[in-house]
Motif scaffolding. Structure first.
Motif, PDB file in Angstrom:
ATOM      1  N   ALA A  70       0.828  -1.201   0.000  1.00 48.38           N
ATOM      2  CA  ALA A  70       0.000   0.000   0.000  1.00 48.38           C
ATOM      3  C   ALA A  70       0.864   1.253   0.000  1.00 48.38           C
ATOM      4  N   TRP A  71       0.504   2.177  -0.883  1.00 49.50           N
ATOM      5  CA  TRP A  71       1.209   3.441  -1.022  1.00 49.50           C
ATOM      6  C   TRP A  71       0.269   4.575  -0.651  1.00 49.50           C
ATOM      7  N   LYS A  72       0.749   5.461   0.196  1.00 53.82           N
ATOM      8  CA  LYS A  72      -0.041   6.590   0.690  1.00 53.82           C
ATOM      9  C   LYS A  72       0.270   7.833  -0.131  1.00 53.82           C
ATOM     10  N   VAL A  73      -0.779   8.593  -0.467  1.00 52.62           N
ATOM     11  CA  VAL A  73      -0.611   9.891  -1.124  1.00 52.62           C
ATOM     12  C   VAL A  73      -1.110  10.975  -0.175  1.00 52.62           C
ATOM     13  N   GLU A  74      -0.670  12.201  -0.419  1.00 49.01           N
ATOM     14  CA  GLU A  74      -0.943  13.282   0.523  1.00 49.01           C
ATOM     15  C   GLU A  74      -2.261  14.012   0.299  1.00 49.01           C
ATOM     16  N   SER A  75      -2.916  13.769  -0.830  1.00 51.07           N
ATOM     17  CA  SER A  75      -4.139  14.519  -1.098  1.00 51.07           C
ATOM     18  C   SER A  75      -5.063  13.748  -2.028  1.00 51.07           C
ATOM     19  N   LEU A  76      -6.313  14.178  -2.041  1.00 52.95           N
ATOM     20  CA  LEU A  76      -7.278  13.617  -2.977  1.00 52.95           C
ATOM     21  C   LEU A  76      -6.839  13.908  -4.407  1.00 52.95           C
ATOM     22  N   THR A  77      -6.299  15.090  -4.633  1.00 52.16           N
ATOM     23  CA  THR A  77      -5.801  15.455  -5.961  1.00 52.16           C
ATOM     24  C   THR A  77      -4.721  14.482  -6.421  1.00 52.16           C
ATOM     25  N   ALA A  78      -3.801  14.118  -5.524  1.00 45.72           N
ATOM     26  CA  ALA A  78      -2.740  13.168  -5.874  1.00 45.72           C
ATOM     27  C   ALA A  78      -3.318  11.797  -6.207  1.00 45.72           C
ATOM     28  N   LEU A  79      -4.324  11.368  -5.451  1.00 48.13           N
ATOM     29  CA  LEU A  79      -4.961  10.075  -5.731  1.00 48.13           C
ATOM     30  C   LEU A  79      -5.624  10.098  -7.102  1.00 48.13           C
ATOM     31  N   LYS A  80      -6.340  11.163  -7.397  1.00 54.61           N
ATOM     32  CA  LYS A  80      -7.011  11.283  -8.692  1.00 54.61           C
ATOM     33  C   LYS A  80      -5.989  11.381  -9.830  1.00 54.61           C
ATOM     34  N   GLU A 116      -2.250  -1.172  -3.434  1.00 56.67           N
ATOM     35  CA  GLU A 116      -3.274  -0.246  -2.945  1.00 56.67           C
ATOM     36  C   GLU A 116      -2.633   1.133  -2.935  1.00 56.67           C
ATOM     37  N   ILE A 117      -3.351   2.115  -3.461  1.00 55.27           N
ATOM     38  CA  ILE A 117      -2.923   3.502  -3.385  1.00 55.27           C
ATOM     39  C   ILE A 117      -4.036   4.215  -2.632  1.00 55.27           C
ATOM     40  N   TYR A 118      -3.668   4.871  -1.524  1.00 56.94           N
ATOM     41  CA  TYR A 118      -4.731   5.454  -0.713  1.00 56.94           C
ATOM     42  C   TYR A 118      -4.412   6.858  -0.223  1.00 56.94           C
ATOM     43  N   TRP A 119      -5.496   7.582   0.008  1.00 53.36           N
ATOM     44  CA  TRP A 119      -5.432   8.909   0.603  1.00 53.36           C
ATOM     45  C   TRP A 119      -6.110   8.836   1.963  1.00 53.36           C
ATOM     46  N   PRO A 120      -5.373   9.111   3.059  1.00 55.50           N
ATOM     47  CA  PRO A 120      -6.000   9.126   4.379  1.00 55.50           C
ATOM     48  C   PRO A 120      -6.905  10.355   4.508  1.00 55.50           C
ATOM     49  N   THR A 121      -8.160  10.134   4.858  1.00 52.16           N
ATOM     50  CA  THR A 121      -9.154  11.209   4.908  1.00 52.16           C
ATOM     51  C   THR A 121      -9.116  12.014   6.197  1.00 52.16           C
ATOM     52  N   GLY A 122      -8.467  11.481   7.220  1.00 54.15           N
ATOM     53  CA  GLY A 122      -8.447  12.153   8.506  1.00 54.15           C
ATOM     54  C   GLY A 122      -9.569  11.725   9.430  1.00 54.15           C
ATOM     55  N   GLN A 123     -10.441  10.856   8.945  1.00 54.08           N
ATOM     56  CA  GLN A 123     -11.524  10.357   9.778  1.00 54.08           C
ATOM     57  C   GLN A 123     -11.024   9.217  10.658  1.00 54.08           C
ATOM     58  N   THR A 124     -11.596   9.102  11.827  1.00 48.84           N
ATOM     59  CA  THR A 124     -11.304   7.993  12.717  1.00 48.84           C
ATOM     60  C   THR A 124     -12.442   6.989  12.592  1.00 48.84           C
ATOM     61  N   VAL A 125     -12.093   5.729  12.414  1.00 50.05           N
ATOM     62  CA  VAL A 125     -13.094   4.687  12.232  1.00 50.05           C
ATOM     63  C   VAL A 125     -12.801   3.554  13.193  1.00 50.05           C
ATOM     64  N   GLU A 126     -13.815   3.084  13.876  1.00 45.89           N
ATOM     65  CA  GLU A 126     -13.673   1.906  14.730  1.00 45.89           C
ATOM     66  C   GLU A 126     -13.815   0.670  13.853  1.00 45.89           C
ATOM     67  N   GLY A 127     -12.860  -0.234  13.924  1.00 44.41           N
ATOM     68  CA  GLY A 127     -12.929  -1.456  13.127  1.00 44.41           C
ATOM     69  C   GLY A 127     -12.648  -1.184  11.666  1.00 44.41           C
ATOM     70  N   LEU A 128     -13.193  -2.038  10.811  1.00 46.37           N
ATOM     71  CA  LEU A 128     -12.974  -1.922   9.371  1.00 46.37           C
ATOM     72  C   LEU A 128     -14.253  -1.482   8.680  1.00 46.37           C
ATOM     73  N   PHE A 129     -14.100  -0.738   7.618  1.00 45.71           N
ATOM     74  CA  PHE A 129     -15.221  -0.285   6.799  1.00 45.71           C
ATOM     75  C   PHE A 129     -14.743  -0.310   5.363  1.00 45.71           C
ATOM     76  N   ALA A 130     -15.527  -0.857   4.468  1.00 41.72           N
ATOM     77  CA  ALA A 130     -15.145  -0.909   3.055  1.00 41.72           C
ATOM     78  C   ALA A 130     -16.405  -0.823   2.206  1.00 41.72           C
ATOM     79  N   GLU A 131     -16.654   0.359   1.653  1.00 43.50           N
ATOM     80  CA  GLU A 131     -17.810   0.573   0.796  1.00 43.50           C
ATOM     81  C   GLU A 131     -17.318   0.799  -0.627  1.00 43.50           C
ATOM     82  N   PRO A 132     -17.783  -0.005  -1.585  1.00 40.92           N
ATOM     83  CA  PRO A 132     -17.356   0.189  -2.975  1.00 40.92           C
ATOM     84  C   PRO A 132     -17.757   1.568  -3.502  1.00 40.92           C
ATOM     85  N   VAL A 133     -16.872   2.141  -4.304  1.00 42.56           N
ATOM     86  CA  VAL A 133     -17.109   3.426  -4.950  1.00 42.56           C
ATOM     87  C   VAL A 133     -17.016   3.194  -6.448  1.00 42.56           C
TER      88      VAL A 133
END
Length: 165
Positions: A70-80, A116-133
């Motif tokens: 998994a590779w992290k990007v710094e922004s939504l713009t970078a992910l897009k 996996e390439i992901y942008w951390p949204t800053g939200q805190t989530v308990e457990g796992l959540f995975a909703e298809p987009v």
């Protein structure tokens, strides 16, 4: 120019995730942050060297097909931007998932290794959540994607968006 990425975590298949977690905890001090069973991962354990910052830097799962880097990007713009580059190079994105804590693209390299390439949204989530987009959402204006990410199914604002309103 490619968006800047940073190694986020590595997902490794394991016959006995609990035993490996104990090994990495005793040897390197990694902390167990989450464990359970999911169809996509099998039995899994997430470990982190910075549990207050990252839920996982190393993940063990019994399902071999869940192996990935998994590779992290710094922004939504970078992910897009990375999505657009993959598309321009004929690289197929397998799926996009809203994990609430992150928005992730999943694809494979030429040898079939999961990425996996992901942008951390800053939200805190308990457990796992995975909703298809819908992948086409990545070609929409940021505002539409942010609405999707920062709303729960019941319409309540979460994370950074809640603090901003």
């Amino acid at each position: 120019m490619a968006a800047k990425v940073r190694l986020g975590h590595i997902g490794v298949p394991a016959q006995n995730p609990r035993q490996l977690a104990r090994f990495y905890h005793e040897l390197l001090g990694l902390e167990v942050t989450l464990e359970g069973t999911l169809p996509a991962l099998g039995e899994f354990i997430f470990l982190s060297d910075r549990p207050e910052e990252e839920t996982q830097t190393l993940a063990f799962m019994t399902r071999p097909g869940a192996r990935h880097i998994a590779w992290k990007v710094e922004s939504l713009t970078a992910l897009k931007t990375l999505y657009a580059q993959a598309k321009a190079h004929g690289i197929s994105v397998d799926r996009v998932l809203n994990h609430r804590a992150s928005l992730s693209l999943y694809l494979h390299d030429p040898e079939g290794n999961g990425i996996e390439i992901y942008w951390p949204t800053g939200q805190t989530v308990e457990g796992l959540f995975a909703e298809p987009v819908d992948i086409a959402q990545l070609e929409q204006p940021d505002s539409a994607l942010l609405e999707l990410i920062f709303h729960t199914r019941d319409g309540v604002r979460t994370g950074r968006q809640a603090a901003a309103t």
